[in-house]
Scaffold this motif. Structure first.
Motif, PDB file in Angstrom:
ATOM      1  N   VAL A 100      31.891 -23.920  30.183  1.00  0.00           N
ATOM      2  CA  VAL A 100      30.721 -24.573  30.773  1.00  0.00           C
ATOM      3  C   VAL A 100      29.512 -23.646  30.687  1.00  0.00           C
ATOM      4  O   VAL A 100      28.400 -24.069  30.330  1.00  0.00           O
ATOM      5  N   GLY A 101      29.715 -22.358  31.005  1.00  0.00           N
ATOM      6  CA  GLY A 101      28.613 -21.409  30.901  1.00  0.00           C
ATOM      7  C   GLY A 101      28.107 -21.267  29.484  1.00  0.00           C
ATOM      8  O   GLY A 101      26.897 -21.161  29.243  1.00  0.00           O
ATOM      9  N   ALA A 102      29.030 -21.282  28.519  1.00  0.00           N
ATOM     10  CA  ALA A 102      28.654 -21.100  27.117  1.00  0.00           C
ATOM     11  C   ALA A 102      27.821 -22.266  26.599  1.00  0.00           C
ATOM     12  O   ALA A 102      26.847 -22.063  25.855  1.00  0.00           O
ATOM     13  N   PHE A 103      28.193 -23.482  26.986  1.00  0.00           N
ATOM     14  CA  PHE A 103      27.483 -24.650  26.453  1.00  0.00           C
ATOM     15  C   PHE A 103      26.332 -25.101  27.354  1.00  0.00           C
ATOM     16  O   PHE A 103      25.212 -25.307  26.870  1.00  0.00           O
ATOM     17  N   MET A 104      26.588 -25.264  28.660  1.00  0.00           N
ATOM     18  CA  MET A 104      25.539 -25.773  29.549  1.00  0.00           C
ATOM     19  C   MET A 104      24.419 -24.767  29.777  1.00  0.00           C
ATOM     20  O   MET A 104      23.253 -25.149  29.925  1.00  0.00           O
ATOM     21  N   SER A 105      24.770 -23.486  29.857  1.00  0.00           N
ATOM     22  CA  SER A 105      23.763 -22.472  30.176  1.00  0.00           C
ATOM     23  C   SER A 105      23.324 -21.699  28.942  1.00  0.00           C
ATOM     24  O   SER A 105      22.164 -21.757  28.544  1.00  0.00           O
ATOM     25  N   LEU A 106      24.247 -20.981  28.307  1.00  0.00           N
ATOM     26  CA  LEU A 106      23.886 -20.131  27.174  1.00  0.00           C
ATOM     27  C   LEU A 106      23.367 -20.953  25.999  1.00  0.00           C
ATOM     28  O   LEU A 106      22.278 -20.688  25.468  1.00  0.00           O
ATOM     29  N   GLY A 107      24.126 -21.950  25.570  1.00  0.00           N
ATOM     30  CA  GLY A 107      23.712 -22.744  24.423  1.00  0.00           C
ATOM     31  C   GLY A 107      22.481 -23.568  24.702  1.00  0.00           C
ATOM     32  O   GLY A 107      21.497 -23.549  23.936  1.00  0.00           O
ATOM     33  N   GLN A 108      22.511 -24.305  25.811  1.00  0.00           N
ATOM     34  CA  GLN A 108      21.377 -25.181  26.132  1.00  0.00           C
ATOM     35  C   GLN A 108      20.089 -24.386  26.308  1.00  0.00           C
ATOM     36  O   GLN A 108      19.080 -24.643  25.635  1.00  0.00           O
ATOM     37  N   PHE A 109      20.107 -23.409  27.216  1.00  0.00           N
ATOM     38  CA  PHE A 109      18.868 -22.715  27.537  1.00  0.00           C
ATOM     39  C   PHE A 109      18.476 -21.698  26.471  1.00  0.00           C
ATOM     40  O   PHE A 109      17.285 -21.445  26.261  1.00  0.00           O
ATOM     41  N   GLY A 110      19.476 -21.112  25.781  1.00  0.00           N
ATOM     42  CA  GLY A 110      19.132 -20.220  24.685  1.00  0.00           C
ATOM     43  C   GLY A 110      18.325 -20.941  23.620  1.00  0.00           C
ATOM     44  O   GLY A 110      17.288 -20.450  23.152  1.00  0.00           O
ATOM     45  N   LEU A 111      18.786 -22.125  23.247  1.00  0.00           N
ATOM     46  CA  LEU A 111      18.068 -22.905  22.237  1.00  0.00           C
ATOM     47  C   LEU A 111      16.753 -23.460  22.784  1.00  0.00           C
ATOM     48  O   LEU A 111      15.752 -23.543  22.056  1.00  0.00           O
ATOM     49  N   LEU A 112      16.739 -23.852  24.072  1.00  0.00           N
ATOM     50  CA  LEU A 112      15.501 -24.366  24.652  1.00  0.00           C
ATOM     51  C   LEU A 112      14.432 -23.282  24.699  1.00  0.00           C
ATOM     52  O   LEU A 112      13.276 -23.514  24.305  1.00  0.00           O
ATOM     53  N   TYR A 113      14.795 -22.085  25.171  1.00  0.00           N
ATOM     54  CA  TYR A 113      13.827 -20.988  25.232  1.00  0.00           C
ATOM     55  C   TYR A 113      13.339 -20.639  23.828  1.00  0.00           C
ATOM     56  O   TYR A 113      12.153 -20.359  23.616  1.00  0.00           O
ATOM     57  N   LEU A 114      14.260 -20.650  22.862  1.00  0.00           N
ATOM     58  CA  LEU A 114      13.871 -20.361  21.487  1.00  0.00           C
ATOM     59  C   LEU A 114      12.893 -21.406  20.977  1.00  0.00           C
ATOM     60  O   LEU A 114      11.868 -21.072  20.360  1.00  0.00           O
ATOM     61  N   ALA A 115      13.196 -22.682  21.235  1.00  0.00           N
ATOM     62  CA  ALA A 115      12.319 -23.760  20.770  1.00  0.00           C
ATOM     63  C   ALA A 115      10.919 -23.632  21.360  1.00  0.00           C
ATOM     64  O   ALA A 115       9.910 -23.770  20.651  1.00  0.00           O
ATOM     65  N   LEU A 116      10.843 -23.353  22.667  1.00  0.00           N
ATOM     66  CA  LEU A 116       9.542 -23.212  23.312  1.00  0.00           C
ATOM     67  C   LEU A 116       8.781 -22.010  22.757  1.00  0.00           C
ATOM     68  O   LEU A 116       7.553 -22.042  22.642  1.00  0.00           O
TER      69      LEU A 116
END
Length: 294
Positions: free
Chosen positions: A64-80
């Motif tokens: 859950v941490g890998a997908f909901m937090s690390l994956g989701q927010f890592g890619l979101l922060y990168l996109a922004l």
């Protein structure tokens, strides 16, 4: 729901909608993966020493941490950080609703109702229109990365569903432990130690306030209220309020950052919201959706 609980649900939507602007402002001074590592260190510490471990296997918590937090927010922060408008990001991230329905149907054999399937199709059509409008004026890469963030969130939803993990504060805190070390490693490789040290040394008021907002407002307060409402009321009564997140996100981005979507983006946004609304308000079969975007 009571009027008090309805107002609390609106408050959560406002907190989560404003979160995209807060992240955007913080990223002006700090590299994305370093900024994300700082956020999740503060989410986890000191609460990890105070909040009991969730009643789930370590594998489930890590996934859950890998997908909901690390994956989701890592890619979101990168996109922004590479040019995704904050307001549009708050909308595109809701593609997780459609993606969750599709992935759950394949992985868990949870067949969607006709209304959910129709909502998914409409939402997908809206996303395509947004993509066309966005790609007409800029590189489509930030949009694709944001869709990747939505996909990671959707996978996390299905993992949590399969593992029977409750979306409580304990899960938020303990799964946050998955994020900091990988993000620090990526920042070390991509940005370099000199940039990281310089960013930490120059960590100003904007970055500090942005961090406090994302940690306290969006993560801890927002999740606590949301989970409390989900415990008291049916998901069908609570989740629709979260559809206010994209309008709040786009409005706050317009007021604070001066972001104005073009005509195709606006039309696509409206179509996508209609599709998501139809999908999550289905009365026959509840969608497998974690409605917390921040």
């Amino acid at each position: 729901m009571t009027r008090r609980d309805s107002l609390l649900a609106v408050l959560v939507a406002v907190l989560w909608g404003g979160n995209f602007v807060a992240i955007h402002l913080g990223l002006e001074d700090v590299p994305p993966f370093l900024f994300l590592a700082i956020r999740f260190v503060l989410v986890a510490v000191p609460l990890v020493f105070l909040v009991p471990r969730p009643k789930a296997s370590w594998q489930a918590v890590v996934a859950v941490g890998a997908f909901m937090s690390l994956g989701q927010f890592g890619l979101l922060y990168l996109a922004l950080s590479i040019g995704m408008p904050a307001g549009l990001a708050s909308l595109v991230l809701q593609a997780q609703v459609v993606l969750t329905i599709v992935i759950a149907a394949v992985a868990l054999d949870e067949r969607p109702s006709r209304r959910q399937a129709a909502g998914a199709l409409v939402g997908t059509a809206g996303l395509v229109v947004v993509a066309v409008g966005f790609g007409a004026g800029a590189s489509i890469v930030p949009l694709v990365v944001t869709v990747g963030a939505a996909l990671s969130w959707a996978i996390g939803n299905v993992v949590a569903r399969a593992a029977k993990v409750e979306s409580g504060l304990s899960l938020v805190v303990w799964s946050a432990l998955v994020v900091p070390l990988p993000c620090l490693a990526v920042s070390w490789v991509v940005d370099g130690p000199d940039v990281m040290v310089e960013a930490l040394a120059g960590f100003g008021w904007t970055a500090l306030l942005s961090t406090l907002y994302t940690v306290v407002g969006a993560s801890l307060v927002g999740y606590t209220i949301f989970n409390g409402l989900m415990a008291k009321h049916p998901a069908s009564s609570v989740v629709p309020y979260i559809l206010l997140v994209p309008p709040v996100g786009m409005l706050s981005a317009w007021l604070v950052l001066g972001e104005v979507p073009n005509l195709l983006e606006a039309v696509g946004a409206l179509v996508m919201l209609v599709g998501v609304t139809v999908a999550v308000t289905s009365s026959r079969r509840p969608a497998v959706v974690a409605a917390a975007p921040s």
